[in-house]
Design an enzyme around this catalytic site. Structure first.
Site, mmCIF file in Angstrom:
data_model
loop_
_atom_site.group_PDB
_atom_site.id
_atom_site.type_symbol
_atom_site.label_atom_id
_atom_site.label_comp_id
_atom_site.label_asym_id
_atom_site.label_seq_id
_atom_site.Cartn_x
_atom_site.Cartn_y
_atom_site.Cartn_z
ATOM 1 N N GLN A 216 68.991 21.814 37.560
ATOM 2 C CA GLN A 216 68.088 22.305 36.508
ATOM 3 C C GLN A 216 67.875 21.211 35.464
ATOM 4 O O GLN A 216 68.839 20.602 35.004
ATOM 5 C CB GLN A 216 68.686 23.545 35.827
ATOM 6 C CG GLN A 216 68.825 24.740 36.743
ATOM 7 C CD GLN A 216 67.495 25.415 37.045
ATOM 8 O OE1 GLN A 216 66.456 25.062 36.487
ATOM 9 N NE2 GLN A 216 67.524 26.382 37.941
ATOM 10 N N GLU A 266 71.865 26.177 51.717
ATOM 11 C CA GLU A 266 70.966 25.164 51.165
ATOM 12 C C GLU A 266 70.483 24.232 52.279
ATOM 13 O O GLU A 266 71.263 23.811 53.127
ATOM 14 C CB GLU A 266 71.733 24.384 50.075
ATOM 15 C CG GLU A 266 71.131 23.089 49.623
ATOM 16 C CD GLU A 266 69.732 23.211 49.013
ATOM 17 O OE1 GLU A 266 69.528 24.081 48.147
ATOM 18 O OE2 GLU A 266 68.853 22.436 49.422
ATOM 19 N N CYS A 341 60.854 30.457 39.271
ATOM 20 C CA CYS A 341 60.173 29.535 38.366
ATOM 21 C C CYS A 341 58.664 29.658 38.523
ATOM 22 O O CYS A 341 57.920 28.774 38.127
ATOM 23 C CB CYS A 341 60.650 28.100 38.597
ATOM 24 S SG CYS A 341 60.506 27.562 40.295
HETATM 25 N N1 SAH Z 1 70.041 27.409 42.695
HETATM 26 C C1 SAH Z 1 70.040 25.990 42.497
HETATM 27 C C2 SAH Z 1 68.874 25.256 43.157
HETATM 28 C C3 SAH Z 1 67.501 25.875 43.087
HETATM 29 S S1 SAH Z 1 66.146 24.845 43.600
HETATM 30 C C4 SAH Z 1 70.163 25.643 41.024
HETATM 31 O O1 SAH Z 1 69.962 26.476 40.149
HETATM 32 O O2 SAH Z 1 70.496 24.499 40.710
HETATM 33 C C5 SAH Z 1 65.733 25.444 45.160
HETATM 34 C C6 SAH Z 1 66.592 24.878 46.287
HETATM 35 O O3 SAH Z 1 66.218 25.546 47.494
HETATM 36 C C7 SAH Z 1 66.426 23.389 46.566
HETATM 37 O O4 SAH Z 1 67.698 22.768 46.463
HETATM 38 C C8 SAH Z 1 65.884 23.329 48.020
HETATM 39 O O5 SAH Z 1 66.393 22.223 48.742
HETATM 40 C C9 SAH Z 1 66.392 24.647 48.582
HETATM 41 N N2 SAH Z 1 65.650 25.234 49.717
HETATM 42 C C10 SAH Z 1 64.317 25.223 49.934
HETATM 43 N N3 SAH Z 1 64.011 25.957 51.020
HETATM 44 C C11 SAH Z 1 65.179 26.458 51.513
HETATM 45 C C12 SAH Z 1 65.508 27.307 52.618
HETATM 46 N N4 SAH Z 1 64.576 27.770 53.442
HETATM 47 N N5 SAH Z 1 66.815 27.642 52.821
HETATM 48 C C13 SAH Z 1 67.780 27.152 51.988
HETATM 49 N N6 SAH Z 1 67.519 26.346 50.914
HETATM 50 C C14 SAH Z 1 66.237 25.994 50.682
#
Ligand code: SAH
Length: 386
Positions: A216, A266, A341
């Site tokens: 973030q 992830e 978001c």
């Molecule tokens: N929850 C975390 C990251 C959110 S960003 C935080 O608050 O820091 C969204 C994340 O989803 C990214 O890291 C991206 O790599 C991951 N992502 C995107 N598509 C995905 C999928 N199909 N399955 C698992 N992760 C995924």
């Protein structure tokens, strides 16, 4: 609640397009953001007021600039909105101020070492972008210099000079991006100094963050956001929690102490590596991270007859998918916490959750991106009949 009465002005605002400083007061902005959430969400559940930032300037812990040339000058900045013309930017009002200074220094060093700037039209030259990440709590700073090839002329002198001018830098990485792409980072990293990652402390936990891992960009507000998500999850210590789209594991780890066990899913393998290291670093034994697609993981769980009590999802701006919603419903969680978001895709996804037997209870807005049009919302969703 913020009480921002000073309105700063930025000379680049109309061209750069990254923010909208000066268009409206911060209070007006928060009210408009709430309305924006209501537009898409009101028909599903009530929406609370946006929790604003105390000081809505210089909050970005991740700062990026592209290198270019204007006449004979080497500059760093942003592309003018919708074009490939570079606007040199100094002292951005939403970016971390220390990061802006480092970008200026690196630009000067490129000039004095006479290193070629990459030209997007001819695909020749070397220096493409600079990315700075800062641990707002630890003060650790990572400088990532993105080059078009693996060479780095005068590398040792360059690094030594940069470190002597900015002793606050804790690691320097060369990232190689040899593709003709709008993506900033390529796949290969060479650590030029330090560990190749920074650490930050969030919700009392220490996280390691690599160049390409999602983190973030507003650390102070991220803690407010995560606290809301934790409250909504109402954990008692007996629950199995899925942290879908978990990045480096921040949310799942912040929930682990109050849950029986947590699974973080992830796609990005660098982020998963960080997440595993983070669990170790914080002595959290009841969390496991899986590299893969969140939908596939939950579908597999359901086929194995397993279920979860709470699912947290924090997808990218494109939102989730109907397949994800069905997979989440198939493991029958009582509560789903949706961190979004993008209110528009959130609204679309809530429709799918409703069809899958879930209802939204409340939506809480947290402002993570002052002076921009980005809106963050946490929604508590419950299984109907619970
Ligand atoms: N929850 C975390 C990251 C959110 S960003 C935080 O608050 O820091 C969204 C994340 O989803 C990214 O890291 C991206 O790599 C991951 N992502 C995107 N598509 C995905 C999928 N199909 N399955 C698992 N992760 C995924």
């Amino acid at each position: 609640m913020s009480d921002v009465k000073i309105y700063k002005s930025c000379p680049y605002v109309k061209k750069c397009g990254a923010c909208h400083i000066g268009d409206r007061t911060y209070e007006e902005e928060l009210a408009q953001k709430k309305q924006q959430v209501e537009t898409y969400i009101k028909k599903y559940c009530p929406v609370t007021d946006m929790v604003g930032m105390y000081y809505p300037y210089h909050y970005r812990n991740k700062v990026h600039a592209v290198f270019g040339r204007i006449k004979d000058e080497v500059v760093a900045g942003a592309y003018e909105e919708g074009t490939h013309r570079i606007i040199p930017i100094k002292n951005c009002l939403i970016e971390d101020a220390q990061a802006s200074k480092i970008i200026e220094t690196v630009t000067d060093l490129i000039k004095s070492f006479k290193i070629w700037i990459y030209n997007e039209d001819t695909c020749r030259g070397l220096m493409r972008h600079i990315l700075i990440r800062k641990g707002m709590s630890t003060k650790q700073i990572m400088v990532v210099i993105v080059t078009a090839g693996s060479r780095f002329p005068h590398k040792n002198n360059f690094v030594a000079k940069l470190r002597s001018l900015h002793p606050e830098i804790t690691t320097i990485v060369q990232n190689i991006n040899d593709q003709d792409t709008t993506m900033v980072l390529g796949e290969k990293n060479k650590v030029l100094y330090g560990t190749g990652y920074i650490e930050d402390v969030l919700c009392g936990l220490r996280f390691r963050i690599s160049p390409s891992s999602f983190y973030q960009i507003n650390s102070a507000q991220a803690q407010v956001l995560y606290k809301k998500a934790i409250q909504a999850a109402a954990l008692t210590g007996t629950e199995t929690v899925i942290d879908a789209y978990c990045g480096i594991g921040t949310i799942g780890m912040a929930m682990a102490a109050k849950a029986k066990r947590v699974f973080g899913i992830e796609l990005n393998s660098d982020a998963v590596r960080d997440a595993r290291a983070n669990a170790k670093r914080n002595n959290i034994a009841n969390i496991r991270f899986v590299a893969g697609d969140a939908t596939e993981y939950m579908t597999q769980m359901s086929e194995n007859g397993e279920h979860a009590d709470v699912v947290v999802l924090d997808p990218p701006r494109s939102g989730s998918t109907e397949a994800f919603v069905k997979a989440a419903a198939s493991i029958a969680p009582k509560r789903i916490i949706y961190i979004s978001c993008n209110p528009e895709t959130l609204g679309r996804d809530l429709e799918w959750f409703q069809k899958a037997g879930y209802r939204a209870v409340r939506a809480e807005g947290v402002d993570m991106f002052a002076f921009t049009n980005h809106v963050e919302t946490v929604v508590l969703i419950q299984r109907k009949g619970t």
